[in-house]
Design a protein around this motif. Sequence first.
Motif, PDB file in Angstrom:
ATOM      1  N   ASP A 150       0.845  -1.225  -0.021  1.00 54.54           N
ATOM      2  CA  ASP A 150       0.078  -0.056  -0.089  1.00 54.54           C
ATOM      3  C   ASP A 150       0.706   1.237  -0.046  1.00 54.54           C
ATOM      4  O   ASP A 150       0.354   2.434  -0.477  1.00 54.54           O
ATOM      5  N   ASP A 151       2.053   1.213   0.631  1.00 52.04           N
ATOM      6  CA  ASP A 151       3.044   2.388   0.705  1.00 52.04           C
ATOM      7  C   ASP A 151       4.082   2.443  -0.210  1.00 52.04           C
ATOM      8  O   ASP A 151       4.791   3.424  -0.274  1.00 52.04           O
ATOM      9  N   ILE A 152       3.872   1.546  -1.257  1.00 55.43           N
ATOM     10  CA  ILE A 152       5.266   1.315  -2.195  1.00 55.43           C
ATOM     11  C   ILE A 152       4.892   1.807  -3.446  1.00 55.43           C
ATOM     12  O   ILE A 152       3.877   1.539  -3.989  1.00 55.43           O
ATOM     13  N   VAL A 153       5.863   2.823  -4.033  1.00 56.98           N
ATOM     14  CA  VAL A 153       5.802   3.221  -5.268  1.00 56.98           C
ATOM     15  C   VAL A 153       6.204   2.273  -6.562  1.00 56.98           C
ATOM     16  O   VAL A 153       6.117   2.650  -7.541  1.00 56.98           O
ATOM     17  N   GLY A 154       7.457   1.546  -6.002  1.00 56.65           N
ATOM     18  CA  GLY A 154       8.145   0.913  -6.881  1.00 56.65           C
ATOM     19  C   GLY A 154       9.313   0.280  -6.210  1.00 56.65           C
ATOM     20  O   GLY A 154       9.436   0.443  -4.983  1.00 56.65           O
ATOM     21  N   ALA A 155      10.078  -0.583  -7.188  1.00 54.83           N
ATOM     22  CA  ALA A 155      11.376  -1.098  -6.720  1.00 54.83           C
ATOM     23  C   ALA A 155      12.348  -1.353  -7.682  1.00 54.83           C
ATOM     24  O   ALA A 155      11.853  -1.628  -9.030  1.00 54.83           O
ATOM     25  N   ASN A 156      13.488  -1.761  -7.030  1.00 58.75           N
ATOM     26  CA  ASN A 156      14.239  -2.379  -8.323  1.00 58.75           C
ATOM     27  C   ASN A 156      14.644  -3.672  -7.818  1.00 58.75           C
ATOM     28  O   ASN A 156      14.832  -4.362  -6.646  1.00 58.75           O
ATOM     29  N   HIS A 157      14.851  -4.774  -9.030  1.00 54.94           N
ATOM     30  CA  HIS A 157      15.088  -5.979  -8.489  1.00 54.94           C
ATOM     31  C   HIS A 157      15.957  -6.505  -9.882  1.00 54.94           C
ATOM     32  O   HIS A 157      16.044  -6.121 -11.057  1.00 54.94           O
ATOM     33  N   ASN A 158      16.675  -7.550  -9.465  1.00 49.60           N
ATOM     34  CA  ASN A 158      17.605  -8.200 -10.119  1.00 49.60           C
ATOM     35  C   ASN A 158      17.708  -9.650  -9.971  1.00 49.60           C
ATOM     36  O   ASN A 158      18.145  -9.986  -8.868  1.00 49.60           O
ATOM     37  N   LEU A 159      17.496 -10.637 -10.760  1.00 46.83           N
ATOM     38  CA  LEU A 159      17.573 -11.997 -10.499  1.00 46.83           C
ATOM     39  C   LEU A 159      18.940 -12.806 -10.914  1.00 46.83           C
ATOM     40  O   LEU A 159      18.878 -13.814 -11.235  1.00 46.83           O
ATOM     41  N   VAL A 160      19.619 -11.845 -11.766  1.00 45.22           N
ATOM     42  CA  VAL A 160      20.811 -12.423 -12.146  1.00 45.22           C
ATOM     43  C   VAL A 160      22.163 -12.140 -11.489  1.00 45.22           C
ATOM     44  O   VAL A 160      22.348 -11.171 -11.283  1.00 45.22           O
ATOM     45  N   ASP A 161      22.632 -13.172 -10.891  1.00 43.80           N
ATOM     46  CA  ASP A 161      23.944 -13.111 -10.236  1.00 43.80           C
ATOM     47  C   ASP A 161      23.817 -12.324  -8.907  1.00 43.80           C
ATOM     48  O   ASP A 161      24.684 -11.412  -8.446  1.00 43.80           O
ATOM     49  N   GLU A 162      22.602 -12.375  -8.448  1.00 46.73           N
ATOM     50  CA  GLU A 162      22.378 -11.383  -7.242  1.00 46.73           C
ATOM     51  C   GLU A 162      21.481 -12.064  -6.238  1.00 46.73           C
ATOM     52  O   GLU A 162      20.457 -12.737  -6.343  1.00 46.73           O
ATOM     53  N   GLY A 163      22.011 -12.112  -4.872  1.00 43.28           N
ATOM     54  CA  GLY A 163      21.358 -12.918  -3.899  1.00 43.28           C
ATOM     55  C   GLY A 163      22.303 -13.262  -2.726  1.00 43.28           C
ATOM     56  O   GLY A 163      22.904 -12.301  -2.177  1.00 43.28           O
ATOM     57  N   TYR A 164      22.659 -14.760  -2.395  1.00 47.43           N
ATOM     58  CA  TYR A 164      23.657 -14.945  -1.591  1.00 47.43           C
ATOM     59  C   TYR A 164      24.398 -16.120  -1.971  1.00 47.43           C
ATOM     60  O   TYR A 164      23.899 -16.864  -2.906  1.00 47.43           O
ATOM     61  N   PHE A 165      25.310 -16.407  -1.330  1.00 46.71           N
ATOM     62  CA  PHE A 165      26.382 -17.518  -1.695  1.00 46.71           C
ATOM     63  C   PHE A 165      27.000 -17.756  -0.571  1.00 46.71           C
ATOM     64  O   PHE A 165      26.879 -17.369   0.660  1.00 46.71           O
ATOM     65  N   GLU A 166      27.667 -19.145  -0.675  1.00 44.81           N
ATOM     66  CA  GLU A 166      28.423 -20.020   0.460  1.00 44.81           C
ATOM     67  C   GLU A 166      29.730 -19.126   0.641  1.00 44.81           C
ATOM     68  O   GLU A 166      30.835 -19.879   0.471  1.00 44.81           O
ATOM     69  N   GLY A 167      29.971 -17.983   1.178  1.00 43.28           N
ATOM     70  CA  GLY A 167      31.016 -17.343   1.415  1.00 43.28           C
ATOM     71  C   GLY A 167      32.113 -18.045   2.108  1.00 43.28           C
ATOM     72  O   GLY A 167      33.320 -17.971   1.778  1.00 43.28           O
ATOM     73  N   SER A 168      31.606 -18.972   3.305  1.00 47.98           N
ATOM     74  CA  SER A 168      32.723 -19.472   4.025  1.00 47.98           C
ATOM     75  C   SER A 168      33.274 -20.680   3.207  1.00 47.98           C
ATOM     76  O   SER A 168      34.407 -20.886   3.688  1.00 47.98           O
TER      77      SER A 168
END
Length: 404
Positions: A150-168
């Motif tokens: 209800d309070d949101i007007v837009g967003a940026n989103h990227n599904l390519v090579d973006e998220g999280y990884f097993e850094g350990s």
Amino acid sequence: MGEGLIAPKNKSYDVVIVGGAMLGSAVAWFLSDNPDFDGSILVVERDPTYEFTSTVHTNSCMRQQFSNEINVRISQFAAEFVKNFREFMGNDERVPDVPLHSYGYMYLADNEAFAQVLRENQKLQAACGAGTKFMTRDEIKRDYPFYQLDDIVGANHNLVDEGYFEGSTLFDWWKRSAREQGAEYIANEVVGMAKNPAGTRVESVTLKSGDVIACGSVVNASGPRAVLTSRMAGIEIPVEPRKRYTFIFSAEQPLDRDLPLTIDPSGVHMRSDGTYYLAGCPPDDDPAVDYDDFVQDFSIWEEKAWPVIATRVPQFEAIKLINSWAGHYAYNTLDQNAILGPHSEVENFIFVNGFSGHGFQQSPAMGRGTSEWITYGEYRSLDLTPFHYDRIAQNRPFLEKAVI
């Protein structure tokens, strides 16, 4: 010698790295793996369990959603490195594949001014080849119907090579491989440095064990303790430990699709984490804390994180806290960006500091770049000079709008 302290094998090293966690090990591995570097490397780590390091407390996130091209490029190299980890590690059959969970970031805007910033950032990111898309509220609702918008007007989103990884996994293999390639790791602590009479070079470091070690270069990879290390060379840097909270929770009614790393306008973020969900946020009052202060403030979950989570995703009204911890950002109070490269006067004192929560995703590029600087006296991959110390001395912030 103090209990548990290990003396170095030699009295002189070409490179002494102060701190052996993620960034220190990135530098050690890229140096030891560089065929043009044939020097000796000593990594001094005060806590070989790494129990209280930022490395152990990380959420291993990765994003290209920055407002500055060099930060985008740094993360793009991180994605390339993670996806081709075994190849970068010399096709060693022991090295596992490292999953990169590309759920993307969902950067929500609740006003038109911030939505316009996101649109501008998207153009820059797209020009760099990143897959970021600006989404209207209707488009967000179509793809992720579980959000309350209800309070949101837009967003940026990227599904390519973006998220999280097993850094350990990167960290473990960098340490192991750097050792196999000749880098020496010791459990000890640098407690002093001696400069030449002109004050232009660090000539030796003194260890807690009493050993005095001559050095060609000193690399400050001390995480939140960076200023304690730099002060030994008479250098001030604006890096301090800031507490950050992470919460793992389960949902009585799990979502029917992955939850992107959602950055709520309140400052709370959340994402899928296997069968659970992860959330985090800074405290509203965000001072520097003691280097050994990892005490949790559970009111932050009760009064800040949980209410936002349940409001943004109504399906999360019934959730159960499974685990939580407090870690430290190595927070650069000038501009929340890395401090890199040599000091302007103490020329062999090299910074890898002040990452302000970006250290894991930036470690491949920063390790590679620091290796290049030490070996060649220049960067040969990405030009990382915008992060150099001279901007600190000049009080000239490196502007990055997308700091979380």
